[in-house]
Motif scaffolding. Structure first.
Motif, PDB file in Angstrom:
ATOM      1  N   UNK A 186       5.447 -11.564  -9.962  1.00  0.00           N
ATOM      2  CA  UNK A 186       4.980 -10.643  -8.998  1.00  0.00           C
ATOM      3  C   UNK A 186       6.730  -9.017  -9.262  1.00  0.00           C
ATOM      4  N   UNK A 187       7.842 -10.427  -9.660  1.00  0.00           N
ATOM      5  CA  UNK A 187       9.462  -9.390  -9.843  1.00  0.00           C
ATOM      6  C   UNK A 187       9.396  -8.894 -10.588  1.00  0.00           C
ATOM      7  N   UNK A 188       8.103  -8.216 -11.698  1.00  0.00           N
ATOM      8  CA  UNK A 188       7.919  -7.793 -12.425  1.00  0.00           C
ATOM      9  C   UNK A 188       7.778  -6.327 -11.731  1.00  0.00           C
ATOM     10  N   UNK A 189       7.211  -6.946 -10.736  1.00  0.00           N
ATOM     11  CA  UNK A 189       6.093  -5.564 -10.293  1.00  0.00           C
ATOM     12  C   UNK A 189       6.376  -5.152  -9.454  1.00  0.00           C
ATOM     13  N   UNK A 190       6.071  -3.210  -9.612  1.00  0.00           N
ATOM     14  CA  UNK A 190       5.901  -2.191  -8.689  1.00  0.00           C
ATOM     15  C   UNK A 190       4.010  -2.621  -7.504  1.00  0.00           C
ATOM     16  N   UNK A 191       4.872  -3.020  -6.323  1.00  0.00           N
ATOM     17  CA  UNK A 191       3.868  -2.916  -5.805  1.00  0.00           C
ATOM     18  C   UNK A 191       3.249  -2.018  -4.332  1.00  0.00           C
ATOM     19  N   UNK A 192       2.176  -1.374  -3.929  1.00  0.00           N
ATOM     20  CA  UNK A 192       1.951  -0.400  -3.534  1.00  0.00           C
ATOM     21  C   UNK A 192       1.064  -1.674  -2.173  1.00  0.00           C
ATOM     22  N   UNK A 193       1.848  -1.168  -1.457  1.00  0.00           N
ATOM     23  CA  UNK A 193       0.698  -1.646  -0.068  1.00  0.00           C
ATOM     24  C   UNK A 193       0.754  -0.643   1.631  1.00  0.00           C
ATOM     25  N   UNK A 194      -0.175  -0.938   2.474  1.00  0.00           N
ATOM     26  CA  UNK A 194      -0.361   0.388   3.143  1.00  0.00           C
ATOM     27  C   UNK A 194       0.135  -0.162   4.125  1.00  0.00           C
TER      28      UNK A 194
ATOM     29  N   UNK B 283      -7.805  -8.471 -10.007  1.00  0.00           N
ATOM     30  CA  UNK B 283      -7.693  -9.007  -9.953  1.00  0.00           C
ATOM     31  C   UNK B 283      -9.003 -10.453  -9.458  1.00  0.00           C
ATOM     32  N   UNK B 284      -9.430 -11.211 -10.522  1.00  0.00           N
ATOM     33  CA  UNK B 284     -10.509 -12.069  -9.707  1.00  0.00           C
ATOM     34  C   UNK B 284     -10.337 -13.185  -8.580  1.00  0.00           C
ATOM     35  N   UNK B 285      -9.591 -12.536  -8.075  1.00  0.00           N
ATOM     36  CA  UNK B 285      -8.704 -14.248  -6.547  1.00  0.00           C
ATOM     37  C   UNK B 285      -8.558 -13.307  -5.441  1.00  0.00           C
TER      38      UNK B 285
ATOM     39  N   UNK C  84       2.267   5.108 -11.094  1.00  0.00           N
ATOM     40  CA  UNK C  84       3.832   5.179 -10.657  1.00  0.00           C
ATOM     41  C   UNK C  84       3.875   3.527  -9.825  1.00  0.00           C
ATOM     42  N   UNK C  85       3.146   3.177 -10.012  1.00  0.00           N
ATOM     43  CA  UNK C  85       2.733   1.665  -9.700  1.00  0.00           C
ATOM     44  C   UNK C  85       2.184   0.540 -10.548  1.00  0.00           C
ATOM     45  N   UNK C  86       2.485  -0.513  -9.788  1.00  0.00           N
ATOM     46  CA  UNK C  86       1.729  -1.400 -11.376  1.00  0.00           C
ATOM     47  C   UNK C  86       0.265  -2.000 -10.686  1.00  0.00           C
ATOM     48  N   UNK C  87       0.560  -2.390  -9.482  1.00  0.00           N
ATOM     49  CA  UNK C  87      -0.835  -3.149  -8.414  1.00  0.00           C
ATOM     50  C   UNK C  87      -0.323  -2.881  -6.738  1.00  0.00           C
ATOM     51  N   UNK C  88      -1.528  -2.541  -6.892  1.00  0.00           N
ATOM     52  CA  UNK C  88      -2.141  -2.736  -5.403  1.00  0.00           C
ATOM     53  C   UNK C  88      -3.022  -4.043  -4.242  1.00  0.00           C
ATOM     54  N   UNK C  89      -2.344  -4.314  -3.387  1.00  0.00           N
ATOM     55  CA  UNK C  89      -2.688  -5.520  -2.854  1.00  0.00           C
ATOM     56  C   UNK C  89      -3.265  -4.857  -1.130  1.00  0.00           C
ATOM     57  N   UNK C  90      -4.429  -5.121  -1.039  1.00  0.00           N
ATOM     58  CA  UNK C  90      -5.528  -4.536   0.119  1.00  0.00           C
ATOM     59  C   UNK C  90      -6.214  -5.612   0.701  1.00  0.00           C
ATOM     60  N   UNK C  91      -7.336  -5.547   1.410  1.00  0.00           N
ATOM     61  CA  UNK C  91      -8.127  -5.918   2.076  1.00  0.00           C
ATOM     62  C   UNK C  91      -8.945  -6.485   1.091  1.00  0.00           C
ATOM     63  N   UNK C  92     -10.224  -7.052  -0.207  1.00  0.00           N
ATOM     64  CA  UNK C  92     -11.098  -7.562  -0.656  1.00  0.00           C
ATOM     65  C   UNK C  92     -11.938  -6.491  -0.633  1.00  0.00           C
ATOM     66  N   UNK C  93     -12.593  -6.096   0.507  1.00  0.00           N
ATOM     67  CA  UNK C  93     -13.864  -5.084   0.483  1.00  0.00           C
ATOM     68  C   UNK C  93     -13.670  -3.745   0.166  1.00  0.00           C
TER      69      UNK C  93
ATOM     70  N   UNK D 241      -6.661  -8.857  -2.294  1.00  0.00           N
ATOM     71  CA  UNK D 241      -6.359  -9.149  -3.802  1.00  0.00           C
ATOM     72  C   UNK D 241      -6.308  -7.490  -4.449  1.00  0.00           C
ATOM     73  N   UNK D 242      -5.839  -7.877  -5.335  1.00  0.00           N
ATOM     74  CA  UNK D 242      -4.438  -7.376  -6.320  1.00  0.00           C
ATOM     75  C   UNK D 242      -5.788  -6.283  -7.481  1.00  0.00           C
TER      76      UNK D 242
END
Length: 267
Positions: free
Chosen positions: A148-156, A218-220, A192-201, A126-127
């Protein structure tokens, strides 16, 4: 996932965070525990609530509960071996642990190195974002990838979230990899980032715990993933017994009860 369901989940997750559903677990032992037939050495990275995390210096969560139940089924004692996430598979292969029970998704790359038990939970990515008003028109994976081309994305680092972003080749404005979800959350809250993508729980729990900081999911789901426990391919006897435990826990309903306790909106 419907927005009302997410709101309900957030309310219940806050209750969990306050300790209404928490079962204590043994303080983590030293990193090096010798193999012992009476022990089940469980590799955990306790940084991902509600799956496995620390509360009042104790390791708690869905995985901690399942580790104790599995050890009882095997007539052993569970010893939680706390490790950095990136060390989980090396520790297993080097016989420093017997099993990984730390919210690990089944992927082809991981299957090349280790075996997995039967899956016990279907999840997905999820985001999480702070300025959700800017994302109201993003309601599915397609629109998310397009914007997503406009985003600064955070991941682990070393997670399926990082792999998803890399594999989609989305051309993001920036992709930042973090060691822990706490680090990523700080960067999200600070802008400093716009979104974080990680596991839903974990995303939903973070949203519940940090409502005052304005973060919302975000709801999906971005995809579907299956969580399972990692084992050495050579440990065929243990693999069979762990699978028998999953079957029994599912048949008796204890697996579903544990999942519902920690993830109330789980299907």
């Amino acid at each position: 996932m419907h927005i009302n369901i997410i709101k309900r989940f957030i309310f219940l997750a806050v209750m969990v965070a306050l300790g209404l559903s928490v079962n204590g677990c043994t303080t983590p032992p030293p990193a090096k525990i010798e193999a012992d037939p009476t022990l089940l050495r469980v590799g955990v990275s306790p940084t991902t609530p509600p799956m496995i995390y620390k509360q009042n210096d104790e390791i708690v969560g869905l995985e901690a509960d399942m580790a104790r139940a599995l050890a009882k089924f095997l007539q052993k004692s569970a010893v939680l071996v706390e490790l950095p996430w990136v060390d989980q598979i090396p520790a297993l292969l080097e016989n420093r642990t017997d099993i990984i029970m730390s919210s690990m998704s089944v992927t082809p790359a991981r299957q090349y190195e280790i075996a997995f038990s039967k899956p016990y939970f279907k999840s997905g990515l999820m985001i999480l974002t702070k300025n959700v008003q800017k994302f109201t028109f993003i309601t599915n994976v397609e629109t998310a990838l397009a914007q997503s081309i406009t985003w600064r994305i955070g991941v682990i680092k070393g997670t399926t979230g990082e792999a998803f972003v890399a594999q989609k080749n989305i051309g993001a404005k920036a992709i930042k990899s973090f060691d822990t979800q706490g680090d990523a959350l700080k960067e999200l809250i600070s802008g400093r980032i716009d979104v974080f993508v990680h596991d839903a729980p974990m995303i939903l729990m973070m949203a519940a715990q940090h409502q005052t900081d304005g973060v919302k999911p975000l709801p999906f789901m971005l995809n579907e993933e299956y969580l399972a426990w990692g084992l050495r391919k050579s440990d065929t006897d243990l693999i069979a017994k762990v699978n028998a435990f999953v079957d029994q826990a599912y048949k008796e309903g204890t697996l579903q009860e544990t999942i519902k306790r920690w993830i109330p909106m789980a299907q």
